[in-house]
Structure formats: C-alpha cells, structure tokens
Design an enzyme around this catalytic site. Structure first.
Site: not given
Ligand code: GLN
Length: 190
Positions: A78, A169, A171
């Site tokens: 992410c 994610h 995890e």
């Molecule tokens: N929206 C976040 C970003 O732009 C990432 C979201 C996440 O890690 N769950 O950094």
C-alpha cells in the site's frame, strides 16, 4: 530469516505477526543502522507522504537505496508500494524511486475507498484474500517488472527482481502466503 519492518508509521505490528506466521522473524526497524542485520525489509501501509518525510528525516533514503543496490529484498505494501515507485501520477515527487512503475495514489475513489476481495496472484496456488484501504494502483510498469496480480484490469501486485509491491494489506488477514513468497525471495538473495 530476519525480516525488518520499517517502523516509522503504519501497520508495523501486523507485518511482524505475518512474518512470524510465515516462518520468519520480524523486527521493527527504526534506525538505518539496523538494516545491516536484516535479510529483507517490509515497508508497511500507512500514509506515504508521512512515511516519506520520516524516511528523509532519519536517513533512510540513501540507506535503503544502498540496501537495494546490495540485492536485499524490499516488499512495499500500500503506502509502501507508493514509496518504492519511480514515478507517481500527477507529478508528485517519488520517495525511494526504486521500482520501474508509475503509481496513482488513492486510485479507487470514494465509492470503493476500502473493500476486500479474493485475488489470483501468480506464484500463489489459490486466491488470496486482499484488503484494500485507500489503495494505490500501478498504472504502468517497465519491461523488467513482472505483473503478479490484477484487479478489474488494473495492476495491484508486481515484482522486479528483489523488489515486491502490493496495493493491498496482506498483513490484515491470516493468509500469510505473500509474506511466504517474500521470505523465499530473502532466502534466495542470501
Ligand atoms: N492512501 C495512502 C497513501 O496515499 C495509502 C493507504 C494505505 O497505505 N492503506 O499514502
């Protein structure tokens, strides 16, 4: 296998748990000097702008470029995927700029801000449960990048040699198979 989890911000404890379930030993990495004692590093989800800022402040940018240069595996999930990218959509400054791909942040829009789905991932036998939270998308990859999973035609998991990136994610579920794949990468690199 000692796997570090970059512990500046984000889902650190959850990754340490998944690494343990997959048969490795997860350690929170708060200082660049700790990179010398790990076989691979996970960059967790959270807020990429914050993680990037703290990486600069604590000297992680050059340290992680050296770590990668030495062939040590890095797994970005992410926000961590955003941190790995060479190019960010909309002209934002990249952070580590290690992986040959263009990434769009918060790419699913408000309607689908967070959701779960079962994903077919190359190298993993049956679908993987994936939790997406304000997730980024990989808009384009270079020739040296292998696409491992797509969701509705958009790339959500990719690998470039010792670098692994996932939009979601892994995890946050009990399915630790993607961490298992990363442990294999760390074993091979050692
Ligand atoms: N929206 C976040 C970003 O732009 C990432 C979201 C996440 O890690 N769950 O950094």
């Amino acid at each position: 296998m000692n796997i570090g989890v970059l512990a500046l911000q984000g889902a650190v404890a959850e990754h340490i748990r998944s690494i343990g379930l997959a048969g490795g030993h997860g350690v929170a990495v708060k200082q660049p000097q700790q990179l010398g004692s790990v076989d691979g590093l996970v960059i967790p989800g959270g807020e990429s702008t914050t993680i990037g800022k703290l990486m600069r402040k604590y000297g992680f940018i050059d340290a992680l470029r050296d770590f990668s240069q030495a062939g040590k595996p890095i797994f970005g999930t992410c926000a961590g995927l955003i941190v790995l990218a060479e190019r960010l959509d909309g002209g934002e400054e990249p952070h580590l700029g290690l992986m040959n791909m263009t990434v769009a942040r918060n790419a699913f829009g408000r309607q689908r801000e967070s959701f779960e789905t079962d994903l077919d991932v190359q190298g993993i036998e049956s679908p993987l449960r994936a939790v997406f939270i304000r997730a980024p998308l990989i808009k384009e990859v270079g020739d040296d990048v292998e696409v491992l999973a797509s969701y509705k035609g958009e790339i959500v998991t990719a690998r470039q040699g010792h670098l692994l990136a996932a939009s979601f994610h892994p995890e946050l579920t009990d399915d630790y198979r993607l961490h298992g794949l990363f442990l294999d990468m760390a074993r091979q690199a050692r």
